[in-house]
Design a protein around this motif. Structure first.
Motif, PDB file in Angstrom:
ATOM      1  N   ASP A 175       0.814  -1.212   0.000  1.00 41.54           N
ATOM      2  CA  ASP A 175       0.000   0.000   0.000  1.00 41.54           C
ATOM      3  C   ASP A 175       0.852   1.267   0.000  1.00 41.54           C
ATOM      4  OD1 ASP A 175       0.910  -0.772   2.512  1.00 41.54           O
ATOM      5  OD2 ASP A 175      -0.643   0.371   3.561  1.00 41.54           O
ATOM      6  N   VAL A 176       2.118   1.154   0.405  1.00 38.86           N
ATOM      7  CA  VAL A 176       3.020   2.304   0.447  1.00 38.86           C
ATOM      8  C   VAL A 176       4.043   2.242  -0.682  1.00 38.86           C
ATOM      9  CG1 VAL A 176       4.729   3.560   1.820  1.00 38.86           C
ATOM     10  CG2 VAL A 176       2.739   2.526   2.933  1.00 38.86           C
ATOM     11  N   THR A 177       4.638   1.076  -0.874  1.00 37.06           N
ATOM     12  CA  THR A 177       5.740   0.943  -1.838  1.00 37.06           C
ATOM     13  C   THR A 177       5.330   0.336  -3.174  1.00 37.06           C
ATOM     14  OG1 THR A 177       6.329  -1.265  -1.019  1.00 37.06           O
ATOM     15  CG2 THR A 177       7.327   0.632   0.101  1.00 37.06           C
ATOM     16  N   GLY A 178       4.098  -0.164  -3.266  1.00 37.31           N
ATOM     17  CA  GLY A 178       3.680  -0.827  -4.498  1.00 37.31           C
ATOM     18  C   GLY A 178       3.997  -2.299  -4.543  1.00 37.31           C
ATOM     19  N   GLY A 179       4.707  -2.807  -3.533  1.00 33.97           N
ATOM     20  CA  GLY A 179       5.011  -4.231  -3.459  1.00 33.97           C
ATOM     21  C   GLY A 179       5.808  -4.720  -4.645  1.00 33.97           C
ATOM     22  N   GLU A 180       5.438  -5.900  -5.124  1.00 37.25           N
ATOM     23  CA  GLU A 180       6.159  -6.510  -6.250  1.00 37.25           C
ATOM     24  C   GLU A 180       5.990  -5.725  -7.541  1.00 37.25           C
ATOM     25  OE1 GLU A 180       8.189  -8.938  -6.149  1.00 37.25           O
ATOM     26  OE2 GLU A 180       7.845  -9.746  -4.145  1.00 37.25           O
TER      27      GLU A 180
END
Length: 386
Positions: A175-180
């Motif tokens: 939710d913060v970094t965009g994940g994968e």
């Protein structure tokens, strides 16, 4: 050359990094700067890099197109960014002799930190960069102070653990970094001159400025009193302690300097790539930086620059070669290895380590020396003749 077990691996010295830095004592003075011809040569090189987007220069097999095209400018800018990143690692490993397996963490802090600040706040680009830089400096200071309590391979493992923790945080907090999927650059508060394919030229010039600034700062640190003490600590930490100096403080300064500069590189990387992916925080990416430094010439500033540029160009061209019809048409015994760019790069790395221990810069210096020695008899013969 002796290496204390608490300082890590001692890189092979080159012309940029003398083997026995004498200025470890209290009365040592600063090393003299470059001569006028060398300075003019460096300024000429910077000017050449600056005008490349304005000329129609093509290098078949090396660049994908003319130097003024956006795709080629993107590749050249990425090569300069990687050269700057290799210089930041040179401060930690080449100067201070600290083998870090977590240097990619600070590139990720710069890229993800700036991306998150731009996405979650109303700050402009410059204030957002300043805030990201401050946060990266705090993280580097804290993790460096903890990691430097141990030395040698233990320090490398501690930095690896920190980098892995950062990679997990990036991948798990989607939710913060965009994940994968990675983090996209929010261009709301980014100047229009740095957004879009048509403005790739401006981003290239930003990469040129980045390389010049990082190179100047690394040179200044390496020639400073702290840089001389860091180099002396790399060679023999016990001797430095006997002289009454504080190797821990100097090593921490070198670590923070290299890490903070990597944060700056990460911010430019985000602008250039219009986003960031979890790969830049992985341990594999740190190993890529190490390969770049060794390929160019361990312990040399110019080696880091040459290694970054050559590695980036090789990576791009080998990827294009692997997907070409010429490779697919070869027998399986050839098409399989040639279809894997990492296999070719790994083979090249092994060959450099085995046969060119000084890297590409060391090889160039040896070839130039052999050429000058070969010309001396002819000069002598000319003097003896009529």
């Amino acid at each position: 050359m002796s290496t204390d077990t608490t300082t890590g691996t001692s890189p092979t010295p080159t012309a940029d990094a003398p083997a026995s830095p004498a200025p470890a004592g209290p009365g040592a003075g600063p090393r003299r700067g470059p001569g006028l011809p060398r300075l003019l040569g460096m300024l000429g090189l910077v000017a050449l890099l600056a005008v490349l987007p304005l000329v129609n220069l093509s290098i078949p097999g090396v660049l994908p197109g003319a130097t003024y095209t956006p795709g080629t400018l993107q590749l050249m800018a990425l090569a300069l960014v990687f050269a700057s990143l290799a210089l930041t690692y040179h401060v930690i490993f080449g100067v201070a002799g600290l083998l870090s397996f977590g240097h990619a963490l600070y590139l990720a802090i710069g890229a993800y930190g700036l991306g998150i600040v731009l996405d979650r706040t109303d700050l402009g680009l410059v204030p957002a960069m300043a805030l990201t830089l401050l946060g990266g400096a705090v993280v580097a200071l804290v993790l460096g102070a903890v990691g430097l309590r141990v030395g040698g391979i233990s320090f490398a493992m501690v930095t690896l653990a920190f980098a892995q923790a950062g990679s997990v945080l990036i991948r798990r907090n989607s939710d913060v970094t965009g994940g994968e999927e990675g983090l996209r650059l929010d261009t709301t508060h980014v100047p229009d001159a740095l957004v879009g394919v048509t403005d790739t030229r401006n981003l290239y010039w930003v990469a040129v400025v980045l390389l010049v600034v990082v190179f100047a700062l690394v040179t200044w640190f390496e020639r400073s009193r702290a840089g001389h003490v860091a180099a002396a600590t790399r060679e023999n930490e016990l001797r430095v302690r006997v002289l009454g100096l504080r190797p821990f403080a100097v090593k921490l300064l070198a670590f923070v300097t290299g890490s903070v500069l990597a944060v700056v590189v990460g911010m430019v990387y985000l602008l250039l790539q219009s986003g960031a992916t979890p790969r830049i925080a992985s341990a594999d990416f740190t190993l890529t930086i190490l390969v770049i430094v060794v390929l160019g010439g361990l312990g040399s500033r110019w080696g880091a620059v040459v290694g970054g540029i050559v590695y980036t160009l090789l990576d791009q061209r080998l990827t294009a070669l692997a997907a070409s019809d010429a490779v697919e048409g070869l027998p399986a015994v050839l098409s399989v290895p040639l279809g894997e760019p990492l296999f070719i790069l790994g083979t090249l790395f092994i060959l450099v380590v085995l046969f060119v221990p000084g890297g590409l810069v060391g090889l160039g210096a040896r070839l130039a020396g052999a050429r000058s020695r070969a010309g001396r008899p002819a000069v002598a013969a000319g003097e003896d003749g009529p």
